[in-house]
Motif scaffolding. Sequence first.
Motif, PDB file in Angstrom:
ATOM      1  N   LEU A 251      22.828  -6.975 -53.370  1.00 24.65           N
ATOM      2  CA  LEU A 251      21.938  -6.007 -52.732  1.00 24.65           C
ATOM      3  C   LEU A 251      22.306  -4.569 -53.093  1.00 24.65           C
ATOM      4  O   LEU A 251      21.421  -3.728 -53.308  1.00 24.65           O
ATOM      5  N   VAL A 252      23.581  -4.284 -53.169  1.00 31.18           N
ATOM      6  CA  VAL A 252      23.999  -2.930 -53.547  1.00 31.18           C
ATOM      7  C   VAL A 252      23.538  -2.610 -54.969  1.00 31.18           C
ATOM      8  O   VAL A 252      23.024  -1.520 -55.250  1.00 31.18           O
ATOM      9  N   LEU A 253      23.693  -3.569 -55.879  1.00 36.46           N
ATOM     10  CA  LEU A 253      23.229  -3.360 -57.252  1.00 36.46           C
ATOM     11  C   LEU A 253      21.710  -3.172 -57.297  1.00 36.46           C
ATOM     12  O   LEU A 253      21.198  -2.303 -58.017  1.00 36.46           O
ATOM     13  N   ALA A 254      20.985  -3.985 -56.527  1.00 35.13           N
ATOM     14  CA  ALA A 254      19.522  -3.853 -56.480  1.00 35.13           C
ATOM     15  C   ALA A 254      19.126  -2.485 -55.936  1.00 35.13           C
ATOM     16  O   ALA A 254      18.180  -1.854 -56.429  1.00 35.13           O
ATOM     17  N   SER A 255      19.841  -2.004 -54.923  1.00 31.86           N
ATOM     18  CA  SER A 255      19.543  -0.699 -54.338  1.00 31.86           C
ATOM     19  C   SER A 255      19.757   0.418 -55.360  1.00 31.86           C
ATOM     20  O   SER A 255      18.928   1.334 -55.490  1.00 31.86           O
ATOM     21  N   MET A 256      20.838   0.340 -56.113  1.00 34.54           N
ATOM     22  CA  MET A 256      21.111   1.358 -57.135  1.00 34.54           C
ATOM     23  C   MET A 256      19.998   1.391 -58.184  1.00 34.54           C
ATOM     24  O   MET A 256      19.574   2.463 -58.635  1.00 34.54           O
ATOM     25  N   ILE A 257      19.516   0.213 -58.565  1.00 33.29           N
ATOM     26  CA  ILE A 257      18.436   0.141 -59.556  1.00 33.29           C
ATOM     27  C   ILE A 257      17.165   0.783 -59.009  1.00 33.29           C
ATOM     28  O   ILE A 257      16.495   1.569 -59.691  1.00 33.29           O
ATOM     29  N   GLU A 266      11.135   0.432 -51.500  1.00 37.86           N
ATOM     30  CA  GLU A 266      11.927  -0.741 -51.874  1.00 37.86           C
ATOM     31  C   GLU A 266      13.397  -0.537 -51.516  1.00 37.86           C
ATOM     32  O   GLU A 266      14.077  -1.467 -51.089  1.00 37.86           O
ATOM     33  N   VAL A 267      13.887   0.692 -51.681  1.00 35.75           N
ATOM     34  CA  VAL A 267      15.265   0.985 -51.283  1.00 35.75           C
ATOM     35  C   VAL A 267      15.433   0.764 -49.781  1.00 35.75           C
ATOM     36  O   VAL A 267      16.439   0.198 -49.329  1.00 35.75           O
ATOM     37  N   ALA A 268      14.439   1.176 -49.000  1.00 32.67           N
ATOM     38  CA  ALA A 268      14.510   0.990 -47.552  1.00 32.67           C
ATOM     39  C   ALA A 268      14.529  -0.501 -47.190  1.00 32.67           C
ATOM     40  O   ALA A 268      15.280  -0.926 -46.300  1.00 32.67           O
ATOM     41  N   ALA A 269      13.704  -1.272 -47.881  1.00 32.02           N
ATOM     42  CA  ALA A 269      13.701  -2.723 -47.621  1.00 32.02           C
ATOM     43  C   ALA A 269      15.053  -3.341 -47.955  1.00 32.02           C
ATOM     44  O   ALA A 269      15.540  -4.227 -47.238  1.00 32.02           O
ATOM     45  N   ILE A 270      15.658  -2.882 -49.034  1.00 27.23           N
ATOM     46  CA  ILE A 270      16.984  -3.392 -49.396  1.00 27.23           C
ATOM     47  C   ILE A 270      18.020  -2.950 -48.368  1.00 27.23           C
ATOM     48  O   ILE A 270      18.932  -3.719 -48.027  1.00 27.23           O
ATOM     49  N   ASP A 271      17.886  -1.720 -47.851  1.00 28.45           N
ATOM     50  CA  ASP A 271      18.802  -1.262 -46.811  1.00 28.45           C
ATOM     51  C   ASP A 271      18.756  -2.172 -45.584  1.00 28.45           C
ATOM     52  O   ASP A 271      19.786  -2.417 -44.937  1.00 28.45           O
ATOM     53  N   MET A 272      17.572  -2.681 -45.276  1.00 30.59           N
ATOM     54  CA  MET A 272      17.472  -3.633 -44.164  1.00 30.59           C
ATOM     55  C   MET A 272      18.291  -4.885 -44.463  1.00 30.59           C
ATOM     56  O   MET A 272      19.011  -5.404 -43.600  1.00 30.59           O
TER      57      MET A 272
END
Length: 571
Positions: A251-257, A266-272
């Motif tokens: 998830l951290v890698l996905a957020s950075m991307i 999308e970053v907010a959804a990943i933060d969830m």
Amino acid sequence: MLGLASPKTPSQTIFVPDPTRKIEHFNGTKTPSPSTSRTKASRKTQPVDETSLDNPDLGPFLLKLARDTFGSGESPNKALDYAIRASKSFERCSGPGLDLAMSLHVVAAIYCSLGRFEEAVRVLERAIEVSDPENGPDHALAKFSGYMQLGDTCSMLGQLEQSILCYESGLKIQRETLGGLDPRVAETCRYLAEAHVQVMQFDEAENYCKKTLEIRKEHSSPASVEEAADRRLMALIYEAKGDYESALEHLVLASMIMIANGQDNEVAAIDMGIGDIYLSLCRFDEAVFSYQKALTVFKSTRGENHPSVASVFIRLANLYYKTGKLRESKSYCENALRIYAKPLPGIISEEIASGLTEISAIYEAVNEPEEALNLLQKAMKLLEDTPAQRSTIAGIEAQMGVMFYMVGRYGEAWRSFKSAISKLRASGERKSAHFGIVLNQMGLASVQLYKLDEAARLFEEAREILEQECGLCHVDTLGVYSNLAATYDAMGRVEAAIEMLEHILKVREEKLGTAHPDFDDEKKRLADLLKEAGRARNRKGKSLENLLGSNSHQRTKKEGVKRWAGFGNKT
């Protein structure tokens, strides 16, 4: 399959089963939407003489009429008639082959648009039969498309395991034709990963998702949006398997991307998702921080009353419940419920039903079963009883059964469990651990209704499933063993009860230790049975008195149907 991106099939030959979706296909092109890819059919079409089906020019003409009529949206039934006659003409004139398969795909697509999925299945099975990959890549493409379309149609019918078999057959053909590292194979592997997640087969899902990431690495640029989506899926799989550290890493890698690509929502959804992992790891301050970040973004980009905001409220409510802050937890639940009470235009009912179900679980946890039951009933009303919703509805019915049981409404609990089990059997989930647990719950309700023979059958089926899916030493399996032993005792099958209890105690002593709270109770029960074994007696009344004692109702309310008088319910 809702929410899945389809593999690739050719725009020039194949219609998709769900005409509301544009699907990327086998050769990398996209199927044009029917409303834009064809000129509209004329309102005045010349009748076609059935006796002329032997004319080789008639099949292509009828197929064009079918596509144009369907694309115009004027008369799906007329389009279906044209497509069926086109198929008959192709079969008469050219026999099995690409033209016939193409026309059958169109027939199946129109059947699906009309909600006639069973008929679409039969047509697609015929389309697969008449496609021979040995005749070249176009024929392989047709067979691949037929399998994928059939898989989607089975999914619409709630036949999830059958749909996976179809997707796997399509993947095999695609690999043989394109090679195992073709980027289009990655799309199909991801498709299968998501399908396995739907039926909670997480090991298989992990393998397909890993293959997707491997192929992406060969062909895609680093830090692509596609890679981020794959990593989010992998995180979901790891979270389901309890590997929270690996899930957090993805998830951290996905957020950075996504940050690099400017995808704030999308970053907010990943933060969830990151908040969920922190919560599972009991890193509560970090979870709150992640949830609040997501909440700020959703409020600013989607509005204060958007369901995504309600979703963050539910997560915060769950977090505060787990940290003992019940007032804050209930306040966030109420905030979410206010949003769901006045949904914004365009919000699908399934999203609201899902939120209500999550809130009900929190009310159940804080020992407010009546309110939890009320929310589950509202969620049920929002969902249409269609095959595609069968598994979701079954899950809600199973949870309603638990609520009915907790408040002592055993007949209603039994009916809810029975309905849930019927739907789960129909959707192909009869071998999952979840199905075994629901069987166990219905067995408990059957005991309360003095249906001991039925209870024994349910516990025995649950035992067989959980032994296979969870193992002999798993806590859920041992719970079913204990319930089954108590049922055998109540039925007068003392030797069977003794054998079951001896196994339970052996496993606890050798694998789990003797500190488990049920160990002493089970040891005492076994001692009593051994002492009385062999006596000529009718123990049924005595056993039931012990099993359904006057204190069982209070224990059920207190423990959330976890243990009562020899019976354990795993939720």
